[in-house]
Motif scaffolding. Structure first.
Motif, PDB file in Angstrom:
ATOM      1  N   ALA A  58      49.016  44.801 -27.605  1.00 61.49           N
ATOM      2  CA  ALA A  58      50.207  44.047 -27.203  1.00 61.49           C
ATOM      3  C   ALA A  58      50.368  42.826 -28.099  1.00 61.49           C
ATOM      4  O   ALA A  58      49.592  41.877 -27.997  1.00 61.49           O
ATOM      5  N   ASN A  59      51.371  42.861 -28.968  1.00 60.49           N
ATOM      6  CA  ASN A  59      51.600  41.711 -29.854  1.00 60.49           C
ATOM      7  C   ASN A  59      53.071  41.302 -29.911  1.00 60.49           C
ATOM      8  O   ASN A  59      53.537  40.719 -30.878  1.00 60.49           O
ATOM      9  N   THR A  60      53.807  41.639 -28.847  1.00 62.10           N
ATOM     10  CA  THR A  60      55.193  41.201 -28.686  1.00 62.10           C
ATOM     11  C   THR A  60      55.355  40.671 -27.268  1.00 62.10           C
ATOM     12  O   THR A  60      54.561  41.005 -26.374  1.00 62.10           O
ATOM     13  N   GLU A  62      57.473  41.580 -25.060  1.00 62.34           N
ATOM     14  CA  GLU A  62      57.682  42.717 -24.153  1.00 62.34           C
ATOM     15  C   GLU A  62      56.362  43.393 -23.804  1.00 62.34           C
ATOM     16  O   GLU A  62      56.097  43.710 -22.628  1.00 62.34           O
ATOM     17  N   ALA A  63      55.520  43.600 -24.812  1.00 63.93           N
ATOM     18  CA  ALA A  63      54.260  44.308 -24.589  1.00 63.93           C
ATOM     19  C   ALA A  63      53.294  43.491 -23.733  1.00 63.93           C
ATOM     20  O   ALA A  63      52.590  44.043 -22.880  1.00 63.93           O
ATOM     21  N   ALA A  66      54.400  43.582 -20.215  1.00 68.31           N
ATOM     22  CA  ALA A  66      54.060  44.880 -19.630  1.00 68.31           C
ATOM     23  C   ALA A  66      52.604  44.930 -19.170  1.00 68.31           C
ATOM     24  O   ALA A  66      52.278  45.612 -18.196  1.00 68.31           O
ATOM     25  N   LEU A  67      51.752  44.199 -19.832  1.00 68.51           N
ATOM     26  CA  LEU A  67      50.350  44.118 -19.402  1.00 68.51           C
ATOM     27  C   LEU A  67      50.241  43.441 -18.045  1.00 68.51           C
ATOM     28  O   LEU A  67      49.391  43.787 -17.227  1.00 68.51           O
ATOM     29  N   CYS A  93      56.351  34.281 -22.636  1.00 63.77           N
ATOM     30  CA  CYS A  93      56.925  35.561 -23.069  1.00 63.77           C
ATOM     31  C   CYS A  93      58.253  35.816 -22.374  1.00 63.77           C
ATOM     32  O   CYS A  93      59.230  36.263 -22.995  1.00 63.77           O
TER      33      CYS A  93
END
Length: 213
Positions: A58-60, A62-63, A66-67, A93
């Motif tokens: 996860a490097n955005t 959104e990602a 989502a986590l 985020c």
């Protein structure tokens, strides 16, 4: 420190390390922002170890959203204050997506409005990700600036303002990195390594201690 000595100090640091940069591992402004938030009261090495596991997954914004907060904590639990840092990263985020199209803003006011982002973090991001000539004063820079006489001040903000006003223009963009690395590896807190310091002859503290000896 007199202007000529100040210019010589940066000339020597530049000669020894022409292209300094952060020791935090990152490949995008967002990764840098997350890494800097995680680095408060933690080592760059410890942060890099955690983000080496996190960023491939996860490097955005959104990602990471989502986590979820609990999912993020699993990746950063080895870092000090990870509970509050995870909470702030999730919140920032969300704000990046809601207010900035998922992009890291390139101005101080917008950066400092993000959860977990103070003046120092904003300065690091502006300097390292976007090339602005900002100077983020951490404990290393605060110590070096006061000990050497480069930019003495009683507060972090006072030191920052003095450095901004006095660092020669040609060295301003990289001054932040040179001073951090100098404080981290040579002008250390307890036993500064004056014998290998490339600027000891320009340093107020070294001059005073040598005359006493």
């Amino acid at each position: 420190m007199k202007p000529a000595a100040r210019k010589e100090l940066f000339a020597r640091l530049a000669a020894a390390n022409p292209h300094p940069t952060t020791e935090l591992a990152y490949s995008t402004p967002f990764e840098l922002l997350v890494a800097v938030v995680l680095s408060a009261q933690a080592t760059d090495k410890g942060v890099n170890k955690a983000t080496a596991q996190l960023f491939p997954v996860a490097n955005t914004p959104e990602a990471i959203l989502a986590l979820g907060e609990d999912g993020l904590k699993e990746y950063v639990k080895t870092i000090g204050l990870f509970n509050s840092k995870a909470r702030n990263i999730i919140a920032l985020c969300r704000l990046l997506l809601e207010q900035h199209g998922g992009q890291v803003p390139e101005n101080r006011e917008a950066l400092e409005a993000l959860p977990g982002v103070g003046r120092k973090t904003a300065n690091v991001v502006l300097n390292t990700a976007f090339g602005h000539p900002t100077i983020a004063v951490d404990t290393h820079i605060f110590r070096v600036a006061n000990r050497t006489g480069l930019a003495p001040g009683k507060t972090v903000l006072e030191v920052e303002k003095k450095l901004e006003a006095t660092v020669p223009k040609e060295y301003k963009k990289d001054a932040h990195h040179w001073l951090i690395l100098h404080g981290r590896y040579i002008c250390v807190a307890r036993k500064p390594k004056c014998e290998v310091c490339p600027v000891s002859d320009l340093c107020d503290w070294y001059g005073a201690s040598a005359s006493v000896a």
